[in-house]
Design an enzyme around this catalytic site. Structure first.
Site, PDB file in Angstrom:
ATOM      1  N   GLU A  23      -3.175  40.196 -34.744  1.00 13.22           N
ATOM      2  CA  GLU A  23      -1.812  40.555 -35.164  1.00 13.22           C
ATOM      3  C   GLU A  23      -1.455  39.907 -36.503  1.00 13.22           C
ATOM      4  OE1 GLU A  23       1.522  38.398 -34.353  1.00 13.22           O
ATOM      5  OE2 GLU A  23       0.704  37.162 -32.743  1.00 13.22           O
ATOM      6  N   LYS A  62       9.279  42.634 -39.545  1.00 11.08           N
ATOM      7  CA  LYS A  62       8.553  42.361 -38.305  1.00 11.08           C
ATOM      8  C   LYS A  62       8.383  43.716 -37.624  1.00 11.08           C
ATOM      9  CE  LYS A  62       9.488  39.768 -34.058  1.00 11.08           C
ATOM     10  NZ  LYS A  62      10.296  38.677 -33.464  1.00 11.08           N
ATOM     11  N   VAL A  80       2.572  41.601 -31.389  1.00 11.01           N
ATOM     12  CA  VAL A  80       1.564  41.915 -30.369  1.00 11.01           C
ATOM     13  C   VAL A  80       1.729  43.370 -29.937  1.00 11.01           C
ATOM     14  CG1 VAL A  80       0.818  41.429 -28.004  1.00 11.01           C
ATOM     15  CG2 VAL A  80       1.344  39.533 -29.566  1.00 11.01           C
ATOM     16  N   ASP A  91      17.243  40.015 -23.338  1.00  5.81           N
ATOM     17  CA  ASP A  91      16.282  40.087 -24.437  1.00  5.81           C
ATOM     18  C   ASP A  91      14.871  40.013 -23.864  1.00  5.81           C
ATOM     19  OD1 ASP A  91      14.661  39.812 -26.631  1.00  5.81           O
ATOM     20  OD2 ASP A  91      15.898  38.306 -27.637  1.00  5.81           O
ATOM     21  N   SER A 127      10.891  41.043 -24.819  1.00  6.73           N
ATOM     22  CA  SER A 127      10.004  41.448 -25.917  1.00  6.73           C
ATOM     23  C   SER A 127       9.371  42.803 -25.641  1.00  6.73           C
ATOM     24  CB  SER A 127       8.903  40.416 -26.092  1.00  6.73           C
ATOM     25  OG  SER A 127       7.951  40.879 -27.027  1.00  6.73           O
ATOM     26  N   ALA A 128       9.218  43.585 -26.715  1.00  2.52           N
ATOM     27  CA  ALA A 128       8.489  44.856 -26.609  1.00  2.52           C
ATOM     28  C   ALA A 128       7.022  44.625 -26.271  1.00  2.52           C
ATOM     29  CB  ALA A 128       8.605  45.631 -27.923  1.00  2.52           C
ATOM     30  N   ASP A 129       6.559  43.382 -26.383  1.00  2.00           N
ATOM     31  CA  ASP A 129       5.168  43.096 -25.986  1.00  2.00           C
ATOM     32  C   ASP A 129       4.934  43.464 -24.518  1.00  2.00           C
ATOM     33  OD1 ASP A 129       4.998  41.995 -28.498  1.00  2.00           O
ATOM     34  OD2 ASP A 129       4.635  39.931 -27.830  1.00  2.00           O
ATOM     35  N   LYS A 187       4.978  32.309 -24.940  1.00  2.28           N
ATOM     36  CA  LYS A 187       5.515  31.151 -25.673  1.00  2.28           C
ATOM     37  C   LYS A 187       6.463  30.328 -24.800  1.00  2.28           C
ATOM     38  CE  LYS A 187       5.044  33.651 -29.857  1.00  2.28           C
ATOM     39  NZ  LYS A 187       5.400  34.973 -29.339  1.00  2.28           N
TER      40      LYS A 187
END
Ligand code: PSU
Ligand code: MN
Length: 311
Positions: free
Chosen positions: A29, A90, A110, A140, A142-144, A161
């Protein structure tokens, strides 16, 4: 490659050659370069990760969007641009169309990177830590995570993380059928530190065992990723308590400053890094290099395995 992608995708000569020779390839990435690390550590790290992949006998394919083109494999000038330019975006899946139309440049997350890697038939990817369910602001995610649920690839990382809600992140992965494979451990790593007290859903002790699990997953007809979680190397891993305190402080600061949207993850990581000095930066760099190495070993075994059919 899907013909629709041809006019937008640019595969580097090295990656194209590796593909035609059937060589092992590891996708990487680039948000970690544009938004994750300061200059010049970021350019050093980008090159170090590529070198780790090469030394382990595979070809690196770093992914990014440059002037509206989706690149797979970057040369040193392109890496240097991503590391040093100021106005970079981003790029998560929702951003790609806008970036193509407006000819924007940016680092792929990612989610963005594995979308691209899979579209060009790369099956192994390495990163530091995936995004996940945030502790705040509420909602919230993540789109990951949804991308992992629908992309059949082997993702090598040090867990999610530490700034995230790790139990909720694991619940999401379970709900969406993503196996979490501890690499030489049965505990989900917490990015900067090895321990989270949360179990993985399986364990693999070698690249061969990872490939065996991936083969079974896709032979069964599953279409999700396998998340291979590698603890940070002991020489750079941080004590759990030190990370916990820094994260608590960083979350308070983010709340006070009303940080929202795409800024949340880079803000928190930056704040943790300020609060822990060099330790978290060293951990981050060490685990990224280690993950690149292990991903390359897995990619080589994967290539050698004749029973794996493309999903
Ligand atoms: N690792 C870092 N810094 C980062 C990231 C990873 O040290 O900024 C990126 C990854 O690309 C990951 C993204 O996909 O953060 C997640 O961002 P978000 O939570 O906004 O989806
Ligand atoms: Mn988010």
């Amino acid at each position: 490659m899907n013909p629709n992608l041809k006019s937008i995708f640019r595969i580097s000569p090295e990656v194209a050659r590796a593909q035609s020779l059937g060589a092992a390839i590891v996708a990487l990435e680039s948000t970690v370069i544009t938004h994750g690390l300061p200059y010049p550590e970021n350019i050093q790290l980008a090159q170090d990760m590529e070198n780790e992949v090469r030394q382990a006998g595979a070809i690196p394919a770093t992914i990014a969007v440059l002037e509206g083109m989706v690149h797979v494999g970057l040369n040193i000038n392109q890496l240097e641009h991503l590391a040093s330019a100021k106005d970079l975006h981003k790029a998560s899946p929702r951003d790609f169309s806008r970036m193509v139309v407006n000819k924007e440049s940016g680092g792929t997350t990612v989610a963005g990177s594995i979308y691209v890697a899979h579209a060009v038939d790369i099956r192994v990817f390495a990163t530091g830590g995936i995004g996940g369910v945030h502790r705040q602001p509420a909602g919230d995610i993540s789109a990951d995570l949804p991308q992992l649920a629908k992309t059949p690839m082997i993702i090598v990382c040090a867990g999610a993380k530490a700034i995230l809600d790790l139990p909720a992140t694991l619940e999401y992965l379970e709900t969406h059928g993503v196996p979490v494979v501890g690499y030489q451990t049965s505990e989900f790593p917490a990015f900067y530190s090895a321990r989270s007290r949360l179990p993985t859903s399986s364990r693999a002790d070698s690249p061969e065992e990872v490939v065996e699990l991936a083969r079974a997953h896709w032979q069964l007809g599953m279409t999700s990723a396998l998340l291979v979680t590698v603890p940070p190397p002991p020489e750079v891993a941080m004590p759990e308590e030190e990370v916990r305190q820094a994260v608590r402080q960083a979350l308070q600061d983010a709340k006070k400053e009303r940080v929202r949207g795409q800024r949340v993850t880079p803000y928190l990581l930056q704040r943790v890094s300020e609060l822990t000095g060099n330790a978290s930066l060293l951990a981050n760099l060490g685990l990224l290099r280690n993950n690149a190495d292990i991903a390359a070993q897995i990619a080589r075994r994967f290539k050698l395995d004749p029973k794996i059919k493309a999903v």
